[in-house]
Structures are given as structure tokens and as C-alpha cells.
Design an enzyme around this catalytic site. Structure first.
Site, short mmCIF file in Angstrom:
data_model
loop_
_atom_site.label_atom_id
_atom_site.label_comp_id
_atom_site.label_asym_id
_atom_site.label_seq_id
_atom_site.Cartn_x
_atom_site.Cartn_y
_atom_site.Cartn_z
N ARG A 1 0.84 -1.20 0.00
CA ARG A 1 0.00 0.00 0.00
C ARG A 1 0.87 1.25 0.00
O ARG A 1 1.86 1.34 0.71
CB ARG A 1 -0.90 0.05 1.23
CG ARG A 1 -1.84 1.27 1.22
CD ARG A 1 -2.57 1.44 2.53
NE ARG A 1 -1.70 1.79 3.63
CZ ARG A 1 -1.18 3.01 3.84
NH1 ARG A 1 -1.44 3.99 3.02
NH2 ARG A 1 -0.39 3.23 4.87
N VAL A 2 0.49 2.19 -0.85
CA VAL A 2 1.04 3.54 -0.81
C VAL A 2 -0.15 4.49 -0.71
O VAL A 2 -1.27 4.12 -1.04
CB VAL A 2 1.91 3.88 -2.05
CG1 VAL A 2 3.20 3.08 -2.03
CG2 VAL A 2 1.16 3.65 -3.34
N SER A 3 0.10 5.71 -0.25
CA SER A 3 -0.99 6.64 0.02
C SER A 3 -1.57 7.32 -1.20
O SER A 3 -2.69 7.79 -1.17
CB SER A 3 -0.53 7.69 1.02
OG SER A 3 -0.21 7.07 2.24
N SER A 4 -0.80 7.41 -2.28
CA SER A 4 -1.33 8.11 -3.46
C SER A 4 -0.85 7.45 -4.74
O SER A 4 0.11 6.69 -4.75
CB SER A 4 -0.92 9.58 -3.44
OG SER A 4 0.48 9.70 -3.53
N GLN B 1 2.91 7.73 -5.85
CA GLN B 1 3.97 7.12 -5.06
C GLN B 1 4.31 5.74 -5.64
O GLN B 1 3.47 5.05 -6.20
CB GLN B 1 3.54 6.97 -3.60
CG GLN B 1 3.48 8.30 -2.88
CD GLN B 1 3.03 8.12 -1.43
OE1 GLN B 1 2.20 7.29 -1.12
NE2 GLN B 1 3.58 8.94 -0.56
#
Length: 186
Positions: free
Chosen positions: A10-13, A16
């Protein structure tokens, strides 16, 4: 029968990169989210949880990639280990299974609490930054939809009784935006 090695990344955006997570880990399948970890309502996390079976091992780069709150983290890991699924956090070098030792459990809870604390500090710094910017006269939020002149024209035409639907179309805004602009004028 040996279970699958499943990765969750998982990355926030969107912009990324996920390339540094779970590098050199041999995985049978991977699930990848590009959204905030503020809660567990993430499409690929849900798909991953549906996919996992007893005997599988879930690989996650670090604790904060799986959950941001200690409650969500504990709930997820406990539910998985109760189903016979082990969870490995590579950055912290921790593995949790149904027979996790008390020291691992303590480390897990402490690290989860630190991740939650860090998230709350980020939110606090963000609020402070916004307040400081406002104090300096910076405008926060979206650019105004209409100039003051256009807003004056819109207001007088509404007062004159013209249909709001037609006015919204003519001014290139939605009816809801028109209503919001008029409400904020009062």
C-alpha cells in the site's frame, strides 16, 4: 499442503512508487492499494482478505502499510491468525501466527501504538500549518468558482426570479454549487 505466500502493498497516493516494498520476496500473488491507510476500507485489502486461506502467509512491508490505528491493526492480525494465516512484517522483522510468543505480541502492540501516534502527529502538524497559512492571509481550499463581479450578477438575477437551473448552466456551475454560493453569501 503448504499455503500461499501473499503480498499486500500500500502507498498513500497514485504517484507514489510501490517498488521498494516486498523486494526480493517470492510471492504467489500480490494485492496493491493506492490509497490512505486511515481505515480498512480499501479495495485491494478486502480482496486480499477474501483470498487468504488457512496455511497462507501474508507478507507486508511494514506495520503502517497494513493499518494506521492500533485497533485496526490488532483486529486484522488477530482475525487472520485465528484463521490459521500467519502475518509477516518485513521491516520490523516480526511474524505473527496463532502461536505467537508474548514478546512478539508486546512488540507488535508497541509498534502499532507508535504508528498511530505518528499519524496523529502528522494530522496535528497539518492543522497547525493550515492555521499558520490562514494567519498569513493565504487562501486555503479550492479557487472561487466565480469572480466577485460574476457573483454579484448571479445574485441579482436570482433575486429577479430567473430559474436557478438555467443560471447554473449559463455560469458553468452545478446547481448545488449555485445553492452553496448563495448560502455562503448570507
Amino acid at each position: 499442503m503448504k499455503g500461499q505466500s501473499v503480498g499486500y502493498i500500500r502507498v498513500s497516493s497514485i504517484d507514489q512508487s510501490t517498488s521498494r516494498q516486498l523486494v526480493d520476496i517470492e510471492l504467489d500473488t500480490t494485492f496493491e492499494d493506492h490509497c490512505s491507510g486511515k481505515d480498512t476500507n480499501r479495495p485491494q485489502l478486502k480482496a486480499c482478505l477474501r483470498h487468504l486461506r488457512s496455511g497462507d502467509r501474508l507478507h507486508v512491508h511494514s506495520i503502517d502499510r497494513l493499518a494506521r490505528s492500533l485497533k485496526d491493526l490488532q483486529t486484522l492480525v488477530e482475525a487472520l491468525t485465528e484463521q490459521g494465516i500467519s502475518v509477516q512484517f518485513h521491516k520490523e522483522n516480526l511474524v505473527f501466527s496463532g502461536d505467537s510468543n508474548p514478546m512478539h505480541r508486546l512488540m507488535f502492540q508497541m509498534m502499532g501504538a507508535f504508528a498511530e501516534f505518528e499519524r496523529s502527529m502528522i494530522r496535528e502538524r497539518q492543522r497547525e500549518g493550515i492555521a499558520a497559512a490562514r494567519k498569513r492571509g493565504k487562501r486555503i481550499g479550492a479557487k472561487p468558482k466565480l469572480s466577485p463581479e460574476r457573483m454579484g450578477e448571479l445574485r441579482s438575477r436570482v433575486v429577479a426570479g430567473e430559474q436557478k437551473k438555467k443560471l447554473a448552466q449559463e455560469f458553468g456551475i452545478s446547481r448545488q454549487t449555485l445553492y452553496n454560493l448563495l448560502a455562503n453569501e448570507c
